[in-house]
Design a protein around this motif. Structure first.
Motif: not given
Length: 663
Positions: A281-292
């Motif tokens: 279910l996590l495949d292709g989920i866009k990951a976060n960007v934290i403090l650039c």
């Protein structure tokens, strides 16, 4: 005609009393009488008085009350009103309220006997039912936090909630004080570690809260062990992903030289001892960007074998879904160098953190309970027996969920700040997970059978979930059979049918294709559906909530984010592991939130132990008494079993299961 004895009970919360005067009327089958005495309700007190009524009222149907304001409207929390008829042997009538009385309008409280529309052929209560539901539908409106998600109550602020859904002062003070303490601790940890370079896994001990949980300390000391890694799929914070394999997953690609591993897996498969946890279910989920800084996600597949002694041990981990035209993903094995294997397990545990918090906890626990709560308030009047059965299990759910939407998963909330699925990925994951909200998956007998966990002796979650489900089912059956003598009575209850349809068709956005009913045709169907509602709001939520402090306090065992991509080679060092795991600020915030939400709650009502009495009459009270006795017996059985276990499983002990989704 005669002397009536009247008792009026006021709630014990800080502002429950009122300086406004309250006038009462008694309404019977044959007449109505205004009582001459007015009250000024005091917090936590029972007011009692006797009134000589000249009219013949007959059996009482309602108590009407009106709170007359003086200089200001001073809200009053009324628990209940009891009226004993004339004479020493006069019948006592019970009028439950358990809500805030505001304004100066007249409020009618029906006598506490549960009555369906079918039970009211003369239509004595028809107008009351219709007016109550009309008013409720104005207060409880469906909202849509994010397109594509199941619905929630409308409103974006606490003040938008109906007043009866808000925390009382003791709950509010404890929740907000614990949040303030957590943030203060976070600030101290950040200041102490701001110039510190984390180089070793033991450095995470600097933010670990000792003394909060013995199991958390065990996890800290033993988290690298394969046995503890496997145990968590059975009995950890998220026991909802594991299933017995019926075939080797298509995504599991064996590169040349792995024929022996494939043969081992085939052997376990044939023996019925091969299990899997698939995070596709996590495949292709866009990951976060934290403090650039870009964060990263994986979609692992874990294959595990069940040992004769009950241990569940990992055999292979694949971190990514194969892509056409790309080399097959690496397979990580227990025989790999220790740091390589440890990093692979850390990726699995981080993925499990995402799936647990979003799919198992937020969606299947909190948001599902909210659908049940809103539909119940919109469709079932307070006189309805199923309303009386369900309402204790909906306490505080709407406010805790609104706080989650505005603090945890909101824009710039905790997920955006430190979780790899934050920044929008969490919403996408919730949408995907919605397709797996099947009716059978909310009912342990069907769910555990589907996942092949029945009879797994080391799955204490499965054992306890089944026993608690059976206990709740007997309780529901007892109440239902008191109020529905035939299947026809169920079919003919239009309020009940509207409630069922509102949950499935509206709140769950048309879930009949996933097995949810749009009507209830028999007593058995009603019992199963109501048991599902209560178990979801109690045992199922507790099973995925209570383990957070135990399993997530030691951050490497459940990393909230991963700062490097999944490894594409087996050239892994300690430096690689430390650069991948959360930094000290991310780890500190995870620890703080885990403590606040996972600690034992001081303001807590255990399953079945609610003080509110919504039913009158000996029948429902006997059913509730038997339910409590069975809960106590189950609690003792689990306590005795746990005394023999190295790792006690307590998340479904009735004395620890909260009566509603309240945290």
């Amino acid at each position: 005609m005669g002397l009536y004895r009247v008792r009026v009970a006021t709630g014990s919360s800080f502002c429950a009393g009122s300086n406004n005067r309250v006038q009462l009327w008694l309404v019977g089958e044959h007449g109505e009488a205004a009582l001459g005495k007015s009250l000024r309700p005091a917090r936590g007190q029972e007011a009692e008085f006797k009134e000589d009524v000249r009219e013949y009222l007959g059996p009482l149907l309602f108590v009407k009350l009106r709170k007359r304001r003086l200089l200001q409207n001073d809200a009053w929390f009324c628990n209940w009103i009891s009226v004993q008829g004339p004479g020493d042997s006069g019948d006592e009538f019970w009028f439950p309220c358990y809500r805030w009385v505001e304004g100066d309008g007249i409020l009618s409280l029906p006598e506490g006997t549960g009555r369906t529309v079918v039970d009211d052929p003369q239509g004595v209560f028809r107008k009351h039912r219709e007016e109550e539901l009309e008013e409720r539908r104005k207060l409880y409106r469906w909202g849509n936090w994010k397109d594509g998600l199941i619905l929630n109550v409308a409103g974006g602020k606490i003040c938008d909630l109906p007043v009866d859904e808000r925390f009382l002062e003791d709950k509010k003070i404890d929740f907000e004080a614990s949040l303030a303490k957590g943030l203060a601790d976070l600030a101290v940890k950040d200041s102490l570690n701001v110039l510190t370079c984390w180089k070793d896994l033991d450095d995470f001990k600097r933010i670990f809260l000792c003394g909060q949980s013995k199991l958390a300390e065990r996890v800290r000391d033993s988290w690298k062990e394969d046995a503890l890694f496997g145990y968590q799929f059975l009995n950890g914070a998220n026991p909802m992903l594991l299933r017995r394999s019926t075939h080797l997953p298509a995504r599991l690609v064996f590169p040349p030289g792995m024929e022996e591993l494939q043969a081992q897996l085939e052997k376990e498969l044939q023996g019925g001892t091969l299990f899997e946890a698939d995070f596709s279910l996590l495949d292709g989920i866009k990951a976060n960007v934290i403090l650039c800084c870009q964060q990263h996600l994986a979609a692992p597949l874990v294959m595990l074998k069940l040992q004769p002694d009950g241990q569940l041990l990992p055999m292979v981990i694949q971190l990514q879904v194969p892509r056409e035209g790309s080399p097959p993903p690496l397979l990580f094995l227990p025989t790999d160098p220790p740091m390589v294997w440890l990093l692979a397990k850390c990726w699995v545990r981080s993925s499990d953190f995402q799936m647990h918090e979003l799919q198992s906890h937020l969606l299947r626990g909190h948001l599902m309970a909210e659908v049940i709560a809103v539909a119940t308030m919109r469709c079932l009047p307070s006189i309805h027996p199923i309303f009386k059965l369900i309402i204790p299990h909906l306490r505080y759910t709407l406010e805790i969920n609104l706080r989650a939407r505005t603090g945890l998963v909101s824009d710039l909330g905790v997920f955006d700040q430190v979780v790899s699925t934050g920044g929008g990925g969490h919403v996408e994951l919730l949408k995907r997970a919605g397709a797996f909200l099947t009716y059978s998956s909310f009912c342990p007998p069907e769910d555990l059978a589907d996942r092949g966990l029945l009879g797994v002796k080391s799955s204490y979650y499965a054992q306890d979930a089944l026993r608690l489900w059976d206990t709740i089912s007997r309780y529901v059956e007892g109440m239902v059979h008191l109020h529905y003598k035939t299947n026809e009575a169920v079919k003919g209850d239009l309020e009940l049918q509207t409630w069922c349809r509102e949950i499935t068709d509206i709140g769950l956005l048309g879930a009949q294709d996933r097995g949810f009913p749009v009507s209830l045709q028999s007593r058995d169907q009603l019992c199963h559906f109501a048991a599902m509602c209560i178990f979801t709001c109690t045992g199922q939520h507790s099973s995925i909530h209570l383990g957070q402090l135990d399993w997530y306090a030691w951050v490497p065992n459940a990393p909230c984010t991963m700062r490097l991509p999944p490894p594409t080679t087996k050239d892994v060092t300690l430096e690689t592991v430390m650069a991948t795991l959360p930094n000290f600020h991310q780890a500190s915030l995870q620890m703080s939130i885990t403590w606040q939400l996972g600690r034992r709650q001081p303001v807590m009502v255990a399953l079945g132990q609610h003080e509110e009495e919504y039913f009158s009459g000996p029948g429902p009270k006997a059913v509730l008494k038997k339910f409590r006795e069975e809960l106590a017996a189950l609690d003792k059985e689990i306590e005795v079993r746990n005394a023999k276990l190295a790792l006690p499983y307590e998340y479904l002990r009735p004395s620890l299961v909260e009566n509603s989704v309240a945290i």
